[in-house]
Design a protein around this motif. Sequence first.
Motif, PDB file in Angstrom:
ATOM      1  N   SER A  41       0.835  -1.210   0.000  1.00 25.70           N
ATOM      2  CA  SER A  41       0.000   0.000   0.000  1.00 25.70           C
ATOM      3  C   SER A  41       0.867   1.256   0.000  1.00 25.70           C
ATOM      4  O   SER A  41       0.521   2.259  -0.630  1.00 25.70           O
ATOM      5  CB  SER A  41      -0.922   0.013   1.222  1.00 25.70           C
ATOM      6  OG  SER A  41      -1.808  -1.066   1.161  1.00 25.70           O
ATOM      7  N   ASP A 157      -6.105  -0.650  -4.625  1.00 21.13           N
ATOM      8  CA  ASP A 157      -5.508  -1.301  -3.456  1.00 21.13           C
ATOM      9  C   ASP A 157      -6.515  -2.276  -2.849  1.00 21.13           C
ATOM     10  O   ASP A 157      -7.436  -1.860  -2.145  1.00 21.13           O
ATOM     11  CB  ASP A 157      -5.086  -0.252  -2.420  1.00 21.13           C
ATOM     12  CG  ASP A 157      -4.192  -0.859  -1.334  1.00 21.13           C
ATOM     13  OD1 ASP A 157      -4.075  -2.106  -1.269  1.00 21.13           O
ATOM     14  OD2 ASP A 157      -3.614  -0.081  -0.553  1.00 21.13           O
ATOM     15  N   GLU A 158      -6.346  -3.543  -3.149  1.00 21.96           N
ATOM     16  CA  GLU A 158      -7.230  -4.615  -2.667  1.00 21.96           C
ATOM     17  C   GLU A 158      -8.701  -4.222  -2.794  1.00 21.96           C
ATOM     18  O   GLU A 158      -9.466  -4.299  -1.822  1.00 21.96           O
ATOM     19  CB  GLU A 158      -6.900  -4.963  -1.211  1.00 21.96           C
ATOM     20  CG  GLU A 158      -5.433  -5.278  -1.032  1.00 21.96           C
ATOM     21  CD  GLU A 158      -5.155  -6.238   0.104  1.00 21.96           C
ATOM     22  OE1 GLU A 158      -6.055  -7.002   0.459  1.00 21.96           O
ATOM     23  OE2 GLU A 158      -4.032  -6.230   0.612  1.00 21.96           O
TER      24      GLU A 158
HETATM   25 MG   LIG Z   1      -2.073  -2.753   2.263  1.00 23.90          MG
END
Ligand SMILES: [Mg+2]
Length: 248
Positions: A41, A157-158
């Motif tokens: 991240s 991000d995910e």
């Molecule tokens: Mg992360």
Amino acid sequence: MLEVKDIVLNRADKNILRIDRFGIKEGERVALIGPNGAGKSTLLKVLALLEKPTAGSIFFRGRRVTGANTLAVRRRMAVVFQEPLLLNTTVYNNVAQGLKFRGLGRADIDRRVNHWLDKLGITSLRHRTPLYLSGGEGQRVNLARSFVLEPEVLFLDEPFSALDFPTRVDLLEQLGELLVNTGTTAVFVTHDFTEIPYLTDHVAVIDGGSVVYEGGIKDILRGGVTVPAVRHLLGPYKKSAWMQDYIK
Ligand SMILES: [Mg+2]
Ligand SMILES: Nc1ncnc2c1ncn2[C@@H]1O[C@H](COP(=O)(O)OP(=O)(O)OP(=O)(O)O)[C@@H](O)[C@H]1O
């Protein structure tokens, strides 16, 4: 298109990233994978110009990103996080908001918003408020909000980690198609190898704040990559019966 060099990022006396070089070419889609706390991240935020590294350089289309041009470059990017962070107004307004900020006229905004509501299959939700949307619907709005900006680079991000499996697969398939059809350069963070083939073949493995492997997803899944982080991440899949024929 986007490249970082000699990046060091320290926070609270701790080294979080140390990357000699990492880059992504125009139209390329790269998946970042790695264990919890690896720095995925943080690297995504550095690339998206949301977090400033302690040292190092970032180049966008060959030009160094500086304090003076950061905002202009940022406007050519969009970011999708796991939580939609939608505003308490209609779905339509949520998708339109970024274009209003950019000063587009009403007709242009309407055309672009309607196009992306349709592409993501959420036209019928246009008057709803995000509070009562399902997780999958919320992430569709979130994707529409990013695609409507026609970003040159999209960071995710995910984005689907909190969704149930069928919804996740559905959204991965649609996202893969949209990225190909729009030719959008993309960086996708995941901790799940099985999500990657929907979007790309190109994987960068992050471990301990560094890029420890870059290559093809098939090589990884076929067991040809021996870096410890990859072996560690593959462990659970090896136990899973349906992957047995695929992973050695
Ligand atoms: Mg992360
Ligand atoms: N502002 C900060 N201050 C101190 N430590 C930080 C800060 N931001 C991130 N970290 C630490 O840096 C490391 C990398 O964090 P990051 O969120 O990038 O990991 P990640 O790979 O995305 O992990 P996850 O898979 O859990 O999302 C972690 O150990 C985290 O605790």
